[in-house]
Scaffold this motif. Sequence first.
Motif, mmCIF file in Angstrom:
data_model
loop_
_atom_site.group_PDB
_atom_site.id
_atom_site.type_symbol
_atom_site.label_atom_id
_atom_site.label_comp_id
_atom_site.label_asym_id
_atom_site.label_seq_id
_atom_site.Cartn_x
_atom_site.Cartn_y
_atom_site.Cartn_z
ATOM 1 N N HIS A 1 0.832 -1.211 0.000
ATOM 2 C CA HIS A 1 0.000 0.000 0.000
ATOM 3 C C HIS A 1 0.866 1.261 0.000
ATOM 4 O O HIS A 1 0.465 2.293 0.554
ATOM 5 C CB HIS A 1 -0.940 -0.031 1.206
ATOM 6 C CG HIS A 1 -1.960 -1.127 1.126
ATOM 7 N ND1 HIS A 1 -3.117 -1.023 0.401
ATOM 8 C CD2 HIS A 1 -1.965 -2.389 1.655
ATOM 9 C CE1 HIS A 1 -3.809 -2.152 0.499
ATOM 10 N NE2 HIS A 1 -3.137 -3.001 1.256
ATOM 11 N N GLN A 2 2.034 1.152 -0.637
ATOM 12 C CA GLN A 2 2.949 2.290 -0.827
ATOM 13 C C GLN A 2 3.487 2.850 0.483
ATOM 14 O O GLN A 2 3.872 4.024 0.561
ATOM 15 C CB GLN A 2 2.259 3.423 -1.614
ATOM 16 C CG GLN A 2 1.609 2.982 -2.905
ATOM 17 C CD GLN A 2 2.579 2.249 -3.833
ATOM 18 O OE1 GLN A 2 3.678 2.710 -4.057
ATOM 19 N NE2 GLN A 2 2.168 1.091 -4.337
ATOM 20 N N GLY A 3 3.507 2.004 1.509
ATOM 21 C CA GLY A 3 4.094 2.437 2.772
ATOM 22 C C GLY A 3 5.595 2.222 2.777
ATOM 23 O O GLY A 3 6.140 1.402 2.022
ATOM 24 N N LEU A 4 6.272 2.940 3.625
ATOM 25 C CA LEU A 4 7.730 2.860 3.730
ATOM 26 C C LEU A 4 8.115 2.428 5.140
ATOM 27 O O LEU A 4 7.690 3.038 6.126
ATOM 28 C CB LEU A 4 8.341 4.234 3.420
ATOM 29 C CG LEU A 4 9.813 4.408 3.756
ATOM 30 C CD1 LEU A 4 10.677 3.524 2.886
ATOM 31 C CD2 LEU A 4 10.229 5.866 3.599
ATOM 32 N N ILE A 5 8.893 1.340 5.235
ATOM 33 C CA ILE A 5 9.390 0.899 6.532
ATOM 34 C C ILE A 5 10.539 1.824 6.931
ATOM 35 O O ILE A 5 11.572 1.872 6.268
ATOM 36 C CB ILE A 5 9.904 -0.554 6.465
ATOM 37 C CG1 ILE A 5 8.819 -1.493 5.928
ATOM 38 C CG2 ILE A 5 10.384 -1.003 7.834
ATOM 39 C CD1 ILE A 5 7.634 -1.644 6.805
ATOM 40 N N LEU A 6 10.359 2.555 8.016
ATOM 41 C CA LEU A 6 11.419 3.448 8.480
ATOM 42 C C LEU A 6 12.454 2.689 9.302
ATOM 43 O O LEU A 6 13.652 2.879 9.135
ATOM 44 C CB LEU A 6 10.825 4.582 9.315
ATOM 45 C CG LEU A 6 10.005 5.622 8.536
ATOM 46 C CD1 LEU A 6 9.371 6.611 9.508
ATOM 47 C CD2 LEU A 6 10.874 6.344 7.519
ATOM 48 N N GLN A 7 11.973 1.821 10.183
ATOM 49 C CA GLN A 7 12.919 1.050 11.000
ATOM 50 C C GLN A 7 12.190 -0.077 11.734
ATOM 51 O O GLN A 7 10.978 -0.047 11.923
ATOM 52 C CB GLN A 7 13.617 1.953 12.017
ATOM 53 C CG GLN A 7 12.679 2.663 12.986
ATOM 54 C CD GLN A 7 13.426 3.530 13.977
ATOM 55 O OE1 GLN A 7 14.562 3.234 14.349
ATOM 56 N NE2 GLN A 7 12.781 4.593 14.442
ATOM 57 N N PHE A 8 12.997 -1.092 12.079
ATOM 58 C CA PHE A 8 12.540 -2.161 12.970
ATOM 59 C C PHE A 8 13.199 -1.918 14.318
ATOM 60 O O PHE A 8 14.428 -1.836 14.403
ATOM 61 C CB PHE A 8 12.946 -3.531 12.443
ATOM 62 C CG PHE A 8 12.326 -3.886 11.107
ATOM 63 C CD1 PHE A 8 10.961 -4.070 10.998
ATOM 64 C CD2 PHE A 8 13.112 -4.047 9.984
ATOM 65 C CE1 PHE A 8 10.379 -4.406 9.786
ATOM 66 C CE2 PHE A 8 12.550 -4.381 8.768
ATOM 67 C CZ PHE A 8 11.187 -4.554 8.657
ATOM 68 N N ILE A 9 12.396 -1.782 15.345
ATOM 69 C CA ILE A 9 12.925 -1.567 16.693
ATOM 70 C C ILE A 9 12.603 -2.811 17.508
ATOM 71 O O ILE A 9 11.561 -2.897 18.164
ATOM 72 C CB ILE A 9 12.306 -0.310 17.345
ATOM 73 C CG1 ILE A 9 12.344 0.872 16.376
ATOM 74 C CG2 ILE A 9 13.024 0.025 18.647
ATOM 75 C CD1 ILE A 9 11.532 2.065 16.821
ATOM 76 N N GLY A 10 13.479 -3.797 17.406
ATOM 77 C CA GLY A 10 13.182 -5.076 18.060
ATOM 78 C C GLY A 10 12.000 -5.735 17.382
ATOM 79 O O GLY A 10 12.049 -6.089 16.204
ATOM 80 N N ASP A 11 10.880 -5.863 18.113
ATOM 81 C CA ASP A 11 9.677 -6.474 17.558
ATOM 82 C C ASP A 11 8.673 -5.411 17.107
ATOM 83 O O ASP A 11 7.512 -5.714 16.828
ATOM 84 C CB ASP A 11 9.016 -7.374 18.604
ATOM 85 C CG ASP A 11 8.619 -6.601 19.866
ATOM 86 O OD1 ASP A 11 9.350 -5.659 20.239
ATOM 87 O OD2 ASP A 11 7.590 -6.950 20.484
ATOM 88 N N GLU A 12 9.112 -4.161 17.040
ATOM 89 C CA GLU A 12 8.219 -3.066 16.657
ATOM 90 C C GLU A 12 8.574 -2.566 15.252
ATOM 91 O O GLU A 12 9.734 -2.549 14.851
ATOM 92 C CB GLU A 12 8.332 -1.920 17.666
ATOM 93 C CG GLU A 12 7.333 -0.799 17.403
ATOM 94 C CD GLU A 12 7.416 0.298 18.460
ATOM 95 O OE1 GLU A 12 6.371 0.699 18.982
ATOM 96 O OE2 GLU A 12 8.550 0.737 18.750
#
Length: 509
Positions: free
Chosen positions: A368-379
């Motif tokens: 849906h054209q979203g951008l993953i900014l970061q993975f913070i552990g399980d978040e």
Amino acid sequence: MIKNRFHYYRLANDILLGTLIANILGDQITRIFFSNRDTGFSQDFITLIWFVDMFYLIIACIIAIVVIVSYESPVRNCLKSFYKGRRCDPEMMKKAQRRLLNEPYLIIVLNILIWTVGTFVFWLIGSEASHIGVACGMVTVILAFFWVEHVSQKKLIPIFFPDGGLAKVKGAKTLGLGVRIGAWLLAVSIIPLSYIYITTRWFREQEQAGKTNPGELLEHFQFTLIMESSLFILLAVGLSILVVKNFRAPLQEIIQTMTRIKKGDFTARAKVLTNDEIGFVGETLNAMAEGLGERELIKDTFGKYIDRRVRDEILNGNIPLDGEIKEATILFADLRDFTPMAATTPPKTLIRILNGYLDEMSGCIQAHQGLILQFIGDEIEAVFGAPVYESDHVASALRAAIDMQSCLEKLNRRHRKMGFPVLKHGIGIHTGTVLAANIGSRDRMAYSLVGETVNMASRIQGLNKKFQTDILVSHDVAQSVKGEFFLKPMKETQVKGIQMPVTVYTLVL
């Protein structure tokens, strides 16, 4: 590399045989031209000339064989090693490469000497047609040169220079395209025209001397002109075909390689067959392809650590280093009860579960054209509408959240079959203005969003525990998508950092 014994002998002797054939051909043309002259020599003298010619031709061929075979000894030794399946000694290989590149110039010097000495010998014994030897000798020299170059390009250069690098060979001579084209023009136009002019002048002198009946002289002149012109035309056609092949082969390599590079194949390399201007273009093209390949590798590797759209925006310089204010929607997703699960699950199994979850959720967000900014552990922290703006970014975030919930249910069904723990998560969504920029130190930067909108989305996600919900959105989100989704308002609640109570909504699936 070398198919069989016959192939080996062909590779080792093609240059030698071509040089001998060129000289024998030049000698025969000289004999034809000379025979067509009414020189007034006695038959005994003409017989002497033919004898000297045959004797000199044999001596010249022997000398050519000795010189060429001696000069080619490193090349022949390497070919012999290749034929027997052995590697050539590195020092021998370097010497062979240098001599192979310089051999066309050796052939030029050798043939010039042979024809110069021959012309001088015939002048000494009284032949008045030395210009015939000069003209045929010059054509022979040029023909032999282009033949040697042809054999080298087609057969030997690919063996001795499989990876190119002709320009790096120390001591190798270079003959530019201008000189080559000039030699070709000399052989196919200037020499024939000059020779025919001399022939015409000679017949004119015969006419003025009155030695021959004018009718017979004219008939002889016509025959001579047709015969000499025909021979020169045949030589010009043969030499032109050879020259065209010599120019076309490396150019076709370059064109084919450029076509592959244009299509995105940066592994393409042109076979560099010469050390002239065309060879320089080929070497430069290969270096460019290597650089583009490295750039693409860096780009692909870069894309594994950050989203490809952010990568492209950064590489294109579209993300200001000093930041910009953007309208965007922020989504946070966090696994529930992950800490207790980590304490009771084997590490490798835990990582497998976590990576599987993050992979599934990332797919839903990116769909849906979203951008993953970061993975913070399980978040997971994601953004919609940045860095590339989308007018429908709020609705896209909610659609992604719905898909995430659906994917989690499918993932849990697989987990039950495999005996893995069932996962639960909470999703929080808020929309508003954010500060978007490359943030970090001089050595390491990341595309990040900061501001109250980000903090609010994170805190809304945390409220799922309190309300026992899966997806919560802010009032601003609810107003933006009013009527598109079924949103149920929750009780007003206090949020850390906000003085007034806020209303959040749960997304009813």
